[in-house]
Design a protein around this motif. Structure first.
Motif, short mmCIF file in Angstrom:
data_model
loop_
_atom_site.label_atom_id
_atom_site.label_comp_id
_atom_site.label_asym_id
_atom_site.label_seq_id
_atom_site.Cartn_x
_atom_site.Cartn_y
_atom_site.Cartn_z
N ARG A 30 16.58 21.53 126.28
CA ARG A 30 17.12 21.38 127.63
C ARG A 30 17.79 20.03 127.79
NH1 ARG A 30 11.95 23.53 127.93
NH2 ARG A 30 11.78 25.56 128.97
N ASN A 31 17.52 19.12 126.88
CA ASN A 31 17.96 17.73 127.01
C ASN A 31 18.75 17.31 125.78
OD1 ASN A 31 16.11 17.52 129.41
ND2 ASN A 31 14.56 17.68 127.82
N GLU A 32 19.94 17.89 125.62
CA GLU A 32 20.70 17.70 124.39
C GLU A 32 21.13 16.25 124.19
OE1 GLU A 32 21.00 19.56 121.96
OE2 GLU A 32 20.46 21.53 122.70
N VAL A 33 21.51 15.56 125.28
CA VAL A 33 21.96 14.18 125.14
C VAL A 33 20.78 13.29 124.74
CG1 VAL A 33 23.07 12.24 126.31
CG2 VAL A 33 23.78 14.57 126.84
N LEU A 34 19.63 13.53 125.36
CA LEU A 34 18.41 12.80 125.00
C LEU A 34 18.07 13.04 123.54
CD1 LEU A 34 15.78 11.25 125.88
CD2 LEU A 34 14.81 13.50 126.37
N ALA A 35 18.11 14.30 123.10
CA ALA A 35 17.79 14.63 121.72
C ALA A 35 18.75 13.96 120.74
CB ALA A 35 17.81 16.16 121.52
N SER A 36 20.04 14.00 121.06
CA SER A 36 21.04 13.41 120.17
C SER A 36 20.83 11.91 120.03
CB SER A 36 22.44 13.70 120.72
OG SER A 36 23.43 13.05 119.96
N LEU A 37 20.56 11.23 121.14
CA LEU A 37 20.38 9.78 121.08
C LEU A 37 19.09 9.42 120.35
CD1 LEU A 37 21.61 7.12 121.82
CD2 LEU A 37 20.64 7.31 124.11
N MET A 38 18.03 10.19 120.52
CA MET A 38 16.78 9.91 119.82
C MET A 38 16.94 10.13 118.32
SD MET A 38 13.79 11.26 122.41
CE MET A 38 12.47 10.83 121.29
N ARG A 39 17.71 11.15 117.94
CA ARG A 39 17.98 11.34 116.50
C ARG A 39 18.81 10.19 115.96
NH1 ARG A 39 17.98 16.97 117.83
NH2 ARG A 39 20.15 16.91 118.48
N ARG A 40 19.79 9.74 116.75
CA ARG A 40 20.63 8.62 116.32
C ARG A 40 19.81 7.34 116.10
NH1 ARG A 40 24.86 7.13 120.54
NH2 ARG A 40 24.65 4.90 120.13
N MET A 41 18.76 7.21 116.86
CA MET A 41 17.91 6.03 116.74
C MET A 41 16.81 6.21 115.70
SD MET A 41 17.61 4.69 120.70
CE MET A 41 16.97 6.23 121.35
N GLY A 42 16.81 7.36 115.01
CA GLY A 42 15.84 7.59 113.94
C GLY A 42 14.44 7.89 114.42
N MET A 43 14.30 8.36 115.67
CA MET A 43 12.98 8.64 116.19
C MET A 43 12.49 10.03 115.84
SD MET A 43 13.51 6.82 119.90
CE MET A 43 11.98 7.46 120.55
N CYS A 44 13.37 10.87 115.34
CA CYS A 44 12.98 12.21 114.91
C CYS A 44 13.97 12.66 113.84
CB CYS A 44 12.95 13.20 116.08
SG CYS A 44 14.49 13.26 117.02
#
Length: 484
Positions: free
Chosen positions: A354-368
């Motif tokens: 539901r939170n694609e922008v949140l997911a993308s930024l967290m992946r970019r930061m290496g959190m997942c």
């Protein structure tokens, strides 16, 4: 609402060279039918123009944009005995969160009507949708090209784009958001001036420009980088991660540790992961010379499951946030909102968030992990540790993952053995292989001399309809998931 902000907004709208398709100035014309039609037209036009809101202003001269004042009082005006605002609300479809506000700049009294841009469907008044073309307000259906353009522009509501704090000064933004963590985690050099900092935060939609040199902090910016979530609205503060550790295997046992995270998810993720790792039980193994502590749960699995709970939660569920509970024999990780895919298909289907922008930024930061690979690695690490399979379940309006501590094959329940077999077949299939009796023995820690035990599990999983024989003509070729 801050009147100083409204005055700054009025000044900014007056500075426009002329009325636009999303701004209209009025003197004292308060005809309710006119207001209703304009609400529809301005809302639809604002969507096409990429604006968040449209505006009508009373007390502003149309040509010169000078403040002339108005006697219009939206709180006292009635239509057929009904308060104007309620009358409008009942005739606008879909329901629109418009708001009348009164401001008093030095030149005179101004009434400001703020109308959110259309999102899920065109806004209609008395079942007719209107559009703004020049100074005219025709029916939207009379202009099919505008209708098509509006449909293309409309997007569903995105919680991440909502505003957590309006009209913040630059100093407030820097105090409310841990901007240094943003630059560190995104591997960008910290600019040597404030303008550079704000430019980068704005580029990632953590903040957006407001009026009068002020800023709006988005929900995305607050939930990820708040120095303290309690500094924002209570609905956002309740999204903080909560951790509880119990002394036994159920919630009736005493609480040994409790931790309510205060930081935004990104700003506090490393600290939370470190806190969890320090508390998770460990086994001691004696090596050649030293004792070595080995965690009972895979750290990668814990990290990925916590990140998933943050990313995939339904942010619109009020009064609830992600929760991690540690029991004597398991960890339960719960997030608000039912999953968007069936629990038994989470491991193989591409994740839907539901939170694609949140997911993308967290992946970019290496959190997942990269999209689609996280749960694969969770299951694989569980197999390496030879733990019982995780349990993914939808419970009411929440999603829960249960990660169990070590148990032998003999101690696993029949349901757990079947689930382990299914997950093992999925992992094999995703790696281009097929599950066989021997590989399942290795997964479950069964001595090859007792391979019949694995055969029994495979038969039960076949009966449950979770796997099938890969090639009916060659039964020894192995097994694949039922959907393969």
């Amino acid at each position: 609402m801050n009147e100083a902000r409204d005055i700054a907004l009025i000044d900014e709208l007056r500075a426009l060279p002329a009325e636009t398709s999303w701004v209209e100035f009025k003197g004292n014309n308060t005809d309710p039918e006119m207001i209703g039609k304009r609400c529809s037209a301005l809302s639809n036009s604002a969507c096409i123009e990429g604006r968040d809101c449209a505006y009508m202003l009373w007390g502003i001269e149309d040509g010169s944009h000078a403040v002339v004042g108005t006697t219009f009082n939206p709180d006292s005006q009635k239509v057929n005995g009904q308060v104007l605002q309620l009358w409008l609300a009942n005739r606008l479809q879909p329901s629109t969160a418009f708001s009348f506000r009164i401001a008093n700049p030095s030149q005179g009294r101004v009434v400001l009507l703020e109308i959110p841009a259309a999102t899920g469907a065109p806004v209609a008044f008395n079942n007719i949708a209107y559009i703004r073309i020049g100074s005219a307000t025709p029916k939207l259906t009379d202009y099919p090209e505008r209708y098509r353009q509006l449909i293309e522009c409309m997007q569903p509501y995105r919680w991440e784009q909502g505003i957590a704090r309006k009209y913040a000064t630059g100093d407030e933004v820097l105090a409310l958001l841990d901007y240094s963590q943003y630059f560190r985690l995104t591997k960008q050099p910290l600019p040597d001036n404030r303008a550079g900092i704000f430019d980068r935060l704005e580029a990632d939609r953590l903040i957006v420009r407001d009026v009068g040199d002020r800023w709006n902090i988005t929900n995305l910016g607050a939930i990820l980088f708040a120095t303290r979530l309690g500094n924002f609205d209570a609905s956002l503060a309740r999204k903080a991660v909560r951790f509880v550790a119990y002394s036994g295997n159920n919630r009736a046992a005493g609480v040994t540790h409790r931790h309510d995270s205060q930081n935004g998810y990104a700003a506090g993720f490393e600290g939370l992961a470190s806190y969890l790792n320090d508390l998770l039980p460990k086994n001691e193994h004696i090596g050649a010379a030293l004792r070595e502590a080995h965690p009972l749960f895979p750290e990668l699995a814990i990290r990925e499951l916590v990140a998933n709970a943050l990313i995939h939660q339904d942010m619109t569920v009020t009064g609830a946030g992600p929760q991690i509970e540690l029991f004597g024999d398991r960890i339960e990780i719960t997030n608000p909102g039912r999953p968007l895919v069936k629990p038994d298909r989470m491991i193989d289907l591409p994740p839907r968030s539901r939170n694609e922008v949140l997911a993308s930024l967290m992946r970019r930061m290496g959190m997942c992990e990269e999209q689609g690979s996280g749960l694969d690695k969770v299951i694989a690490s569980v197999e390496v540790f030879q733990l019982p399979p995780p349990l993914f379940r939808a419970d009411g309006n929440s999603t829960q993952v249960v990660l169990y501590g070590p148990r032998s094959f003999a101690e696993m329940t029949p349901e757990e053995r079947v689930r382990a077999c299914y997950f093992h077949a999925v992992l094999k299939f995703l790696s281009g292989d097929k599950m066989k009796n021997a590989s399942l023995c290795a997964r479950l820690g069964i001595d090859p001399k007792n391979a019949s035990q694995a055969t029994g599990v495979i038969n039960n999983t076949l009966t449950a309809g979770l796997i099938r024989i890969a090639d009916p003509d060659h039964p020894r070729a192995g097994y694949v998931p039922h959907w393969a």
